[in-house]
Design a protein around this motif. Structure first.
Motif, PDB file in Angstrom:
ATOM      1  N   LYS A 118       0.710  -1.181  -0.003  1.00 15.42           N
ATOM      2  CA  LYS A 118      -0.050  -0.076  -0.003  1.00 15.42           C
ATOM      3  C   LYS A 118       0.843   1.260   0.088  1.00 15.42           C
ATOM      4  CE  LYS A 118      -4.131  -2.107   2.271  1.00 15.42           C
ATOM      5  NZ  LYS A 118      -5.016  -1.887   0.952  1.00 15.42           N
ATOM      6  N   LEU A 119       2.149   1.375   1.037  1.00 14.97           N
ATOM      7  CA  LEU A 119       2.745   2.606   0.746  1.00 14.97           C
ATOM      8  C   LEU A 119       3.726   2.515  -0.349  1.00 14.97           C
ATOM      9  CD1 LEU A 119       4.005   5.051   2.209  1.00 14.97           C
ATOM     10  CD2 LEU A 119       5.601   3.420   3.446  1.00 14.97           C
ATOM     11  N   ILE A 120       4.200   1.453  -0.822  1.00 13.53           N
ATOM     12  CA  ILE A 120       4.641   1.157  -2.211  1.00 13.53           C
ATOM     13  C   ILE A 120       3.864   1.771  -3.316  1.00 13.53           C
ATOM     14  CG2 ILE A 120       5.720  -0.397  -3.776  1.00 13.53           C
ATOM     15  CD1 ILE A 120       6.539  -2.049  -1.501  1.00 13.53           C
ATOM     16  N   GLY A 121       2.650   1.482  -3.339  1.00 13.89           N
ATOM     17  CA  GLY A 121       1.686   2.038  -4.472  1.00 13.89           C
ATOM     18  C   GLY A 121       1.541   3.259  -4.233  1.00 13.89           C
ATOM     19  N   ALA A 122       1.490   4.195  -3.198  1.00 10.66           N
ATOM     20  CA  ALA A 122       1.372   5.499  -2.875  1.00 10.66           C
ATOM     21  C   ALA A 122       2.807   6.145  -3.457  1.00 10.66           C
ATOM     22  CB  ALA A 122       1.154   5.976  -1.495  1.00 10.66           C
ATOM     23  N   ILE A 123       3.889   5.509  -3.128  1.00 12.85           N
ATOM     24  CA  ILE A 123       5.282   6.087  -3.700  1.00 12.85           C
ATOM     25  C   ILE A 123       5.281   6.342  -5.386  1.00 12.85           C
ATOM     26  CG2 ILE A 123       7.602   5.833  -3.601  1.00 12.85           C
ATOM     27  CD1 ILE A 123       7.354   4.649  -0.635  1.00 12.85           C
ATOM     28  N   GLU A 124       4.831   5.065  -5.722  1.00 12.46           N
ATOM     29  CA  GLU A 124       4.802   4.682  -7.140  1.00 12.46           C
ATOM     30  C   GLU A 124       4.016   6.015  -7.799  1.00 12.46           C
ATOM     31  OE1 GLU A 124       6.217   0.147  -7.598  1.00 12.46           O
ATOM     32  OE2 GLU A 124       4.033   0.522  -7.624  1.00 12.46           O
ATOM     33  N   SER A 125       2.731   5.965  -7.165  1.00 11.84           N
ATOM     34  CA  SER A 125       1.768   7.172  -7.901  1.00 11.84           C
ATOM     35  C   SER A 125       2.270   8.594  -7.653  1.00 11.84           C
ATOM     36  CB  SER A 125       0.404   6.967  -7.005  1.00 11.84           C
ATOM     37  OG  SER A 125      -0.012   5.668  -7.168  1.00 11.84           O
ATOM     38  N   TYR A 126       2.676   8.683  -6.539  1.00 10.71           N
ATOM     39  CA  TYR A 126       3.043  10.197  -6.301  1.00 10.71           C
ATOM     40  C   TYR A 126       4.577  10.807  -6.895  1.00 10.71           C
ATOM     41  CZ  TYR A 126      -1.548  10.798  -4.423  1.00 10.71           C
ATOM     42  OH  TYR A 126      -2.675  11.163  -4.223  1.00 10.71           O
ATOM     43  N   LYS A 127       5.395   9.728  -6.582  1.00  9.53           N
ATOM     44  CA  LYS A 127       6.888   9.788  -7.112  1.00  9.53           C
ATOM     45  C   LYS A 127       7.457  10.957  -6.424  1.00  9.53           C
ATOM     46  CE  LYS A 127       6.767   7.528 -11.577  1.00  9.53           C
ATOM     47  NZ  LYS A 127       5.078   6.910 -11.344  1.00  9.53           N
ATOM     48  N   PRO A 128       7.369  11.063  -5.137  1.00  9.26           N
ATOM     49  CA  PRO A 128       7.804  12.247  -4.157  1.00  9.26           C
ATOM     50  C   PRO A 128       9.363  12.379  -4.343  1.00  9.26           C
ATOM     51  CG  PRO A 128       7.667  10.376  -2.656  1.00  9.26           C
ATOM     52  CD  PRO A 128       6.938  10.013  -4.177  1.00  9.26           C
ATOM     53  N   ASP A 129       9.897  13.608  -4.157  1.00  6.29           N
ATOM     54  CA  ASP A 129      11.368  13.770  -4.417  1.00  6.29           C
ATOM     55  C   ASP A 129      11.803  13.315  -3.032  1.00  6.29           C
ATOM     56  OD1 ASP A 129      11.382  15.009  -7.122  1.00  6.29           O
ATOM     57  OD2 ASP A 129      10.592  16.853  -5.813  1.00  6.29           O
ATOM     58  N   VAL A 130      11.151  13.283  -1.851  1.00  9.06           N
ATOM     59  CA  VAL A 130      11.688  12.976  -0.535  1.00  9.06           C
ATOM     60  C   VAL A 130      10.535  12.058  -0.004  1.00  9.06           C
ATOM     61  CG1 VAL A 130      12.355  13.950   1.688  1.00  9.06           C
ATOM     62  CG2 VAL A 130      12.788  15.172  -0.633  1.00  9.06           C
ATOM     63  N   LEU A 131      11.093  10.975   0.851  1.00  4.95           N
ATOM     64  CA  LEU A 131      10.063  10.027   1.393  1.00  4.95           C
ATOM     65  C   LEU A 131      10.760   9.948   2.950  1.00  4.95           C
ATOM     66  CD1 LEU A 131       8.058   8.066   1.836  1.00  4.95           C
ATOM     67  CD2 LEU A 131       9.854   6.336   1.234  1.00  4.95           C
TER      68      LEU A 131
END
Length: 370
Positions: free
Chosen positions: A122-135
């Motif tokens: 679920k978090l991986i999906g959010a990261i892939e969707s939003y592609k933030p510069d910083v996590l």
């Protein structure tokens, strides 16, 4: 039935009034400070009980009039506290008008993952969707570090602090980092991160990641160390020669005295003000929900986008912000200003936290109370 409803709503009114009065006490114990959190809930309890008791018929006795007046005062007091975090209030962070592809833009995703949560996808999906510069991921252990590798491999710059005590912290950046430092400000096992980050425009900014312990019986019996850590960070960043971003799970609500003091001390802006609560906790219980996860920034930045993301099976929702670095327009925004009591309040808050840490046998990184 009418009598039963009258008793019920008098009880609701009593809870709302008591819950409003308790946090006014000058005490840091958890059962006092916990009432800083549910101001929205207490507001609606006071409004509903005021309406219902009126509908059920107040008698024109002094006691009834006094109850009505106290309830009305409760509604007004709570409304004043939560008003800045509604769309009715003026915004604190101005909306950027620059091109979304501008090299000055910076996107950040902050997520308290809940260490026991294993729904990594679920978090991986959010990261892939939003592609933030910083996590910035919090409550992360070695299992989370390994599970996120499939997306964090795209982040060449990192600070990884996997811990099994629910206070692990991982910072991943697509932007260059320098002077990476992990500090244990008031607890030997509670990390915070300080680093400098280079924007695509070439400018360097200071970034801080924080996650102090909450004042709850299973963690801390008082809020002293939490409050002190927050204010220590605020005092440090106000003297920074760089633009500043402070992000993380403060375990404190946006409208609390401590967070307000932090803003006065740090002179940082809150992009939620004038836009909404963006309550990130508790993700599973809508009725018990308030804003615990924060992203504050200096006046060098304007807002592009702010979102609370979907549930990732944690007790916190992730929060996502995109900021635009516009230092040439920083005077368009008004930073929170300290008043004549700010310095003394900050000093006392830090002294109390450091004293409690030393009494517990901790060896805090900072012993300064200046």
């Amino acid at each position: 039935m009418k009598r039963a409803l009258n008793i019920l709503f008098r009880a609701v009114a009593a809870i709302a009034v008591i819950g409003t009065l308790v946090p006014l006490l000058p005490a840091e114990v958890w059962y006092v400070r916990m009432f800083d959190f549910p101001r929205v809930q207490l507001f609606f309890m006071a409004v509903i009980s005021l309406v219902m008791l009126n509908a059920l018929g107040f008698k024109h006795r002094r006691r009834d009039k006094a109850e009505l007046l106290i309830l009305a005062a409760t509604v007004i007091y709570q409304a004043v506290n939560i008003y800045p975090y509604t769309a009715l209030a003026p915004v604190q962070t101005i909306k950027s008008e620059r091109d979304p592809s501008d090299t000055t833009h910076l996107s950040i995703l902050v997520s308290n993952v809940l260490m026991s949560n294993r729904a990594y996808d679920k978090l991986i999906g959010a990261i892939e969707s939003y592609k933030p510069d910083v996590l910035l991921a919090l409550e992360t252990d070695s299992a989370w570090q390994e599970a996120l590798r499939e997306v964090t491999d795209a982040y060449p710059y990192r600070v990884e602090v996997p811990l099994a005590n629910t206070y692990g912290m991982h910072l991943y950046s697509k932007l260059p980092l320098r002077q990476k430092k992990v500090s244990y400000i008031l607890d030997n096992d509670i990390p915070s991160i300080k680093t400098y980050m280079q924007l695509r425009s070439g400018a360097w900014i200071e970034f801080r990641g924080v996650h102090p312990k909450p004042p709850v019986p299973t963690e801390e019996k008082s809020s002293s160390k939490r409050d002190a850590e927050i204010i220590i960070v605020g005092k440090e960043v106000v003297d920074s020669k760089y633009p500043v971003i402070v992000a993380g799970d403060f375990n404190d609500v946006a409208w609390s005295p401590t967070t307000k003091l932090f803003q006065e001390v740090s002179r940082l802006l809150d992009p939620r003000i004038g836009r909404g609560f963006y309550s990130t906790y508790h993700a599973q219980y809508p009725i018990f929900r308030w804003p615990l996860d924060h992203i504050f920034h200096s006046t060098h930045f304007k807002l592009v986008e702010l979102q609370r993301l979907d549930n990732i099976n944690s007790d916190h929702f992730p929060i996502y912000v995109q900021l635009s670095y516009e230092p040439d327009e920083k005077y368009e925004q008004v930073a929170p200003a300290p008043d004549e009591d700010t310095h003394e309040e900050a000093k006392e808050t830090i002294e109390e936290g450091v004293e409690e840490a030393l009494e517990e046998g901790k060896k805090p990184d900072t012993l300064t109370t200046k």
